[in-house]
Design an enzyme around this catalytic site. Structure first.
Site, PDB file in Angstrom:
ATOM      1  N   ASP A  94     -38.703  12.853 -79.876  1.00 40.72           N
ATOM      2  CA  ASP A  94     -38.445  11.700 -80.751  1.00 40.72           C
ATOM      3  C   ASP A  94     -37.032  11.155 -80.614  1.00 40.72           C
ATOM      4  O   ASP A  94     -36.110  11.856 -80.173  1.00 40.72           O
ATOM      5  CB  ASP A  94     -38.632  12.111 -82.216  1.00 40.72           C
ATOM      6  N   HIS A 114     -36.744  16.673 -80.018  1.00 35.90           N
ATOM      7  CA  HIS A 114     -35.952  15.440 -79.951  1.00 35.90           C
ATOM      8  C   HIS A 114     -35.189  15.350 -78.632  1.00 35.90           C
ATOM      9  O   HIS A 114     -34.651  16.357 -78.162  1.00 35.90           O
ATOM     10  CB  HIS A 114     -34.975  15.387 -81.132  1.00 35.90           C
TER      11      HIS A 114
HETATM   12 ZN   LIG Z   1     -37.075  10.668 -85.651  1.00 33.25          ZN
END
Ligand SMILES: [Zn+2]
Length: 258
Positions: free
Chosen positions: A63, A211
């Site tokens: 992400d 992430h």
């Molecule tokens: Zn996020």
């Protein structure tokens, strides 16, 4: 650590509920796990925490990118021949349009993670015009199509927004394993902590939250590099979110776009 043990459950057996396998971290602005589970079980196939059966599949998701770490991540995934799904923000895509294309051309899946990473629930019905709609447009302008899945920042979304997204043909993809690589305290513990969160929670048709932006990501990259061989040794196959959910595949680049 020895590879994940073989399952005794038939691959095609349907799960009866969707759930998150990792613990809640209080005081970090996170949606309570029960709320995400409530929405996933209220809107089956529209809000997803994990795949619906017991195939030995795993979907890695990254992400907040793209960022300066994304090319290093792409190199690791290429070396290990593993596809992943990237939930990008339009803000991160700005000025990195070539990198968005590279992710796509490398065979990975693209997903919508809003423009500015807000708390969508605070925007009520404006969430589409201000955040999700413009991100779909940004993808269209770069790769010529818009993703069919989105991930709400913080996992925070209202039932009304979920219902609106369903009408637009967009699935809401949360996760069943949160590596908590976003947590600044955990960063101090290094890649090992991220690895352990996956090893301890691994299950069939897992969707893993990680992430590739929003801070230093060396630990995430190191954990991914270490864990892929461990998962493969346990018989896990890496899939995109669309594959996991049985959605139509995203368009592939034409020879001219490669
Ligand atoms: Zn996020």
């Amino acid at each position: 650590m020895s590879p994940p043990a073989a399952s005794t459950i038939a691959a095609n057996q349907a799960k009866t509920e969707q759930k998150i396998r990792t613990a809640f971290l209080p005081n970090w602005d996170q949606v309570p796990l029960e709320e995400m589970e409530r929405q996933a079980n209220k809107y089956p196939k529209q809000v997803v925490l994990e795949g619906a059966s017991h195939r030995r599949w795993i979907a890695l998701t990254f992400d907040d990118g793209p960022s300066n770490y994304t090319r290093r991540l792409l190199a690791i995934l290429k070396q290990q021949q593993v596809p992943a799904t990237f939930y990008m923000t339009a803000k991160s895509m700005e000025g990195r349009e070539d990198l968005v294309k590279e992710v796509w051309q490398a065979g990975h899946e693209l997903g919508n993670h809003s423009v500015n990473h807000p708390h969508l629930s605070e925007l009520a019905e404006r969430y589409w015009d201000e955040e999700i709609g413009p991100t779909q447009e940004k993808f269209r302008s770069i790769v010529g199509f818009a993703p069919n899945t989105m991930r709400p920042p913080y996992g925070e979304i209202t039932d009304a927004q979920i219902e609106d997204l369903a009408k637009r043909g967009i699935k809401v993809v949360l996760w069943s394993i949160d590596t908590q690589d976003w947590n600044k305290n955990r960063m101090l513990f290094g890649a090992h902590k991220i690895e352990r969160s996956i090893q301890d929670a691994i299950h069939e048709e897992a969707i893993v939250l990680m992430h590739d932006a929003g801070g230093r990501r060396e630990n995430t990259l190191a954990a991914v590099e270490q864990l892929i061989p461990w998962l493969k040794a346990g018989g896990y196959e890496f899939v995109t979110v669309s594959q996991m959910l049985g959605l139509p595949a995203q368009p592939t680049p034409s020879p001219l776009q490669k």
